[in-house]
Design a protein around this motif. Structure first.
Motif, short mmCIF file in Angstrom:
data_model
loop_
_atom_site.label_atom_id
_atom_site.label_comp_id
_atom_site.label_asym_id
_atom_site.label_seq_id
_atom_site.Cartn_x
_atom_site.Cartn_y
_atom_site.Cartn_z
N VAL A 137 -2.22 9.51 8.26
CA VAL A 137 -1.82 8.11 8.45
C VAL A 137 -1.04 7.94 9.75
O VAL A 137 -1.25 6.98 10.49
N LYS A 195 3.33 6.24 5.03
CA LYS A 195 2.37 5.22 4.63
C LYS A 195 2.91 3.84 4.93
O LYS A 195 4.09 3.55 4.68
N THR A 254 -7.16 6.72 2.81
CA THR A 254 -5.69 6.71 2.90
C THR A 254 -5.26 6.33 4.30
O THR A 254 -4.34 5.52 4.48
N LYS A 259 -0.02 3.49 -2.90
CA LYS A 259 -1.32 4.16 -3.02
C LYS A 259 -1.22 5.69 -3.09
O LYS A 259 -1.98 6.32 -3.84
N SER A 291 -6.00 2.79 4.67
CA SER A 291 -5.40 2.01 3.59
C SER A 291 -6.42 1.03 3.00
O SER A 291 -6.22 -0.19 2.98
N GLY A 315 2.70 -0.41 4.39
CA GLY A 315 2.44 -1.32 3.29
C GLY A 315 2.75 -2.74 3.71
O GLY A 315 3.78 -3.00 4.35
N ASP A 360 -4.09 -2.88 3.90
CA ASP A 360 -3.09 -3.71 3.26
C ASP A 360 -3.62 -5.12 3.11
O ASP A 360 -4.54 -5.54 3.79
N SER A 382 0.80 -1.23 0.00
CA SER A 382 0.00 0.00 0.00
C SER A 382 0.83 1.28 0.00
O SER A 382 0.26 2.37 -0.09
N THR A 383 2.15 1.19 0.10
CA THR A 383 2.95 2.42 0.01
C THR A 383 2.89 3.01 -1.40
O THR A 383 3.32 4.14 -1.61
N ASN A 419 -8.18 -0.91 0.32
CA ASN A 419 -7.83 -1.42 -1.01
C ASN A 419 -8.89 -1.09 -2.06
O ASN A 419 -8.58 -0.63 -3.16
N SER A 457 -2.79 -6.73 -2.78
CA SER A 457 -1.65 -5.85 -2.75
C SER A 457 -0.36 -6.59 -3.01
O SER A 457 0.71 -6.05 -2.85
#
Length: 745
Positions: free
Chosen positions: A586, A605, A475, A413, A478, A607, A728, A410-411, A480, A739
């Motif tokens: 975040v 972020k 965000t 995104k 996170s 992930g 994530d 997710s980093t 998806n 992801s």
């Protein structure tokens, strides 16, 4: 140049003939080769003055290879690297005993003869004849120097080295001609100085200064009589007379040199006898060459500097030319490495991930606005032993990294969010964001459209994550499905184009896949790439290419040209400020709370990939960006469930609970004593929301120019009609699992 004339209009060959006679010239070659006397007749019959004259007259003397010293940004030494360990010194900086010893044992008549010693030749011929074979040569110091020049020019090319040292008549003739030239042009003192600087003394030491440091840990100017005799004795056979491996043989050879010095009246017999009674007195300094010796865990940073040198055209037109220049050495390279930041990186790594753990971690720190890489470290040290590696886990494949990099989850995104905002999407854009859904299709790409023909699905991390969500909350949590809906609406192409603009390119060098699951971090990147990409957000939308080298000083103090960071705008300030506002959320109230810095404005972020084979935290302050990856260092990775890392048990690893604290500790130490500026933030308020949105906490931030007292700073912008419209660790997605457990080809 073959008929260059000097001295009364005689050619070099005529001078040789006048000095020796043609037959004597043949004898010189024969004796120099230590061949039986009969060899002279064949050469005398075939060797002529004209043939001698055909050899080029100019001896190419390459710069002698030396050590290169790599420094950090403060001038502290990181490591010394060299192809050949050598430090060039002037004759005045070499002990008089050393000068006398080398002449006495190798060429006692050095100051009395020219390039070739006729008496020495005759002595060698007689001695070899008496023994019925080879027992003695007759090469002068000048001839030996010329041979060493041939070897130096050959470098590390084994074939060329063999040619430079082959026992052939042709090579000896060439050696002789160049020796005559050297005698004419340099003179005795300069020849002796050059000889002592070029000669190999064993134990990886080239030149007398390196040899003196290696065996006695002192400079060559301070060598005592018996020490100088020992070094002089090594030249004939460095391995045979190696005092470390063969002390008794070395002492016998040393005493032979001392006796010879007495015979030629350099010292008295009493001095020789007194010196013979002394022990070898070794104080050995072991060779410390290469990035494996780097301090503060900076071995991989050091190695990256070498890769920059090998790959950047600034240092030569071809990779071969650049490698040769590197091997030649003699440089002082000041790098961007901040010793405070590097120490902080290593402390954090050691306190959170053990070298012996099944998984590893890698950390990179980059300065926004300059591209200067301030720190780089990993839990698997640079080396060849157990739990060590030569793979730079922070780097792309082309720069010594792993073959594919590591899926970033997710980093990625925020890159999608930035691309959407650049295209006109409002930052409070809401999507239904169900727990699970099929990928929408068709989706526009750079190469046409993508269609979900297989019914690929995506899911959120938790079943409780059900929308609708706006961008800020999606965000922070996170989500998806939110980001899949977002990329499906704007298309894949704007995302990959922006990724390239901020340097977020795949670690294997291939093009991005044109699929919507890209937003979930299915592709492999390096920590350095991710740190530098996020530095673009910190720098308010201006991307600066990463740099490792500040300056290089070459031999003689000459400054060399070095590559500089190039900066260019990748997105608008407003877009970057909006991403900074989103990513503050975040670390304040979202998945990255464990990484938040206490006294500084920070953003970032988390992930985590499918099966938890990689976990990330990428974050930044306005003046420092950093990326932390944790995962299995091998191609297959490690499923990070029910696992102990750094002595701490995890039933499941998340980006927040392992990479997050590593990032926090590394950044805290690196930023100690530095200013704590705030971000320029923008209000993100949805006028259509059912409930008032949270107000950004002020912290160290200052309002941006878009703060207009509650009015919508995001006027309607129409999207092109062709555009249709994670926690994530999501469900199955196109080309991978959410992801990203699957490494795409």
């Amino acid at each position: 140049m073959g008929n260059t004339r000097s001295g009364g209009g005689l050619s070099t060959a005529q001078q040789a003939a006048k000095f020796l006679g043609v037959s004597a010239l043949a004898g010189a070659v024969m004796a120099g080769l230590a061949l039986p006397a009969v060899g002279a007749f064949g050469l005398a019959a075939k060797g002529t003055v004209e043939g001698f004259d055909e050899i080029p007259a100019n001896l190419k003397t390459p710069p002698l290879s030396e050590r290169t010293t790599i420094l950090d940004a403060k001038g502290g030494e990181i490591a010394k690297v060299y192809s050949r360990d050598r430090t060039i010194v002037k004759l005045k900086d070499i002990s008089p005993y050393m000068r006398q010893a080398i002449v006495a044992i190798e060429d006692a008549r050095f100051y009395k003869h020219g390039a070739v010693d006729l008496k020495g030749i005759l002595r060698a011929v007689n001695k070899n004849a008496q023994n019925g074979g080879v027992s003695q040569g007759a090469s002068t110091l000048t001839q030996q120097y010329v041979k060493n020049v041939f070897v130096e020019e050959a470098g590390n090319d084994e074939k060329k080295v063999a040619q430079a040292t082959e026992q052939s008549i042709g090579r000896k003739i060439k050696e002789l001609k160049y020796a005559i030239q050297v005698e004419q042009e340099l003179g005795k003192k300069r020849i002796l100085e050059n000889y002592l600087n070029i000669t190999f003394f064993g134990q990886q030491a080239y030149g007398v200064e390196a040899a003196s440091q290696r065996y006695f840990s002192k400079p060559a100017k301070d060598l005592a009589l018996e020490q100088a005799a020992l070094l002089a004795g090594l030249v004939q056979s460095p391995s045979r007379y190696d005092p470390v491996a063969n002390p008794e043989t070395a002492k016998t050879r040393r005493d032979t040199v001392l006796q010879r010095m007495a015979e030629v009246k350099d010292i008295s017999q009493a001095q020789a006898e007194a010196a013979k009674k002394k022990p070898l007195g070794l104080k050995v300094s072991r060779p410390r060459s290469g990035c494996i010796t780097a301090v503060h865990g900076a071995g991989f940073f050091c190695d990256y500097v070498r890769e920059v040198f090998y790959n950047d055209p600034t240092f030569g037109k071809t990779r071969e030319a650049r490698a040769k220049r590197w091997d030649r050495g003699g440089m002082t390279i000041r790098t961007t490495l901040d010793p405070r930041a590097q120490k902080s990186v290593q402390r954090s790594i050691k306190s959170h991930v053990y070298q012996s753990d099944r998984v590893a971690t890698a950390v990179s720190l980059v300065e926004p606005g300059t591209g200067r890489v301030l720190g780089m470290g990993q839990s698997r040290p640079y080396g060849f032993g157990k739990d060590e590696t030569q793979i730079n886990l922070s780097a792309d494949k082309s720069m010594g990294g792993s073959n594919y990099g590591f899926q970033v989850g997710s980093t990625f995104k925020p890159i999608t969010a930035a691309a959407a905002i650049e295209r006109g999407t409002k930052p409070y854009k809401r999507y239904s964001s169900p727990y699970k859904m099929e990928y929408p299709s068709p989706v526009s790409t750079c190469k046409g459209t993508w269609t979900n023909n297989e019914g690929a699905t995506v899911a959120n991390e938790n079943k409780s994550e059900v929308g609708p969500y706006g961008m800020k909350e999606a965000t922070a949590k996170s989500v998806n499905t939110y980001f899949v809906q977002l990329i499906s609406e704007i298309g894949v192409c704007p995302v990959t184009e922006l990724a390239d603009k901020i340097g977020a390119k795949r670690a294997d060098g291939k093009e991005h896949h044109q699929v919507p699951s890209l937003t979930l971090g299915t592709e492999g990147f390096s920590p350095l790439t991710m740190a530098n990409a996020y530095a673009t957000f910190a720098n308010r939308g201006v991307y600066c290419s990463p740099v490792f080298i500040e300056s290089i000083t070459g031999p003689g103090g000459k400054a060399l040209k070095v590559p500089k960071s190039t900066c260019k705008r990748a997105m608008s300030q407003k877009t970057a400020d909006t991403i900074n506002t989103l990513l503050r959320g975040v670390v304040e109230d979202g998945t990255g709370k464990q990484a938040g810095l206490q006294s500084r404005a920070s953003a970032g972020k988390t992930g985590t990939t499918d099966e938890r084979r990689a976990a990330w935290f990428v974050g930044y302050t306005p003046n420092l960006a950093g990326a932390v990856w944790v995962g299995g260092p091998g191609a297959e990775g490690v499923k990070m469930e029910n696992i102990t890392i750094g002595g701490v048990y995890h039933d499941k690893v998340y980006g927040a609970d392992t990479p997050g604290p590593i990032w926090k500790d590394a950044m805290t130490g690196a930023l100690e004593g530095k200013p704590a500026p705030g971000f320029v933030t923008v209000p993100i308020k949805d006028p259509d929301a059912q409930r008032p949105d949270r107000h950004d906490k002020p912290g160290h931030d200052r309002p941006g120019r878009g703060d207009n007292g509650g009015e919508d700073p995001w006027p309607d912008i129409s999207l092109p009609p062709d555009l249709i419209g994670g926690g994530d660790n999501g469900g199955k997605g196109h080309g991978g699992k959410g992801s990203g457990g699957l490494r795409l080809p």
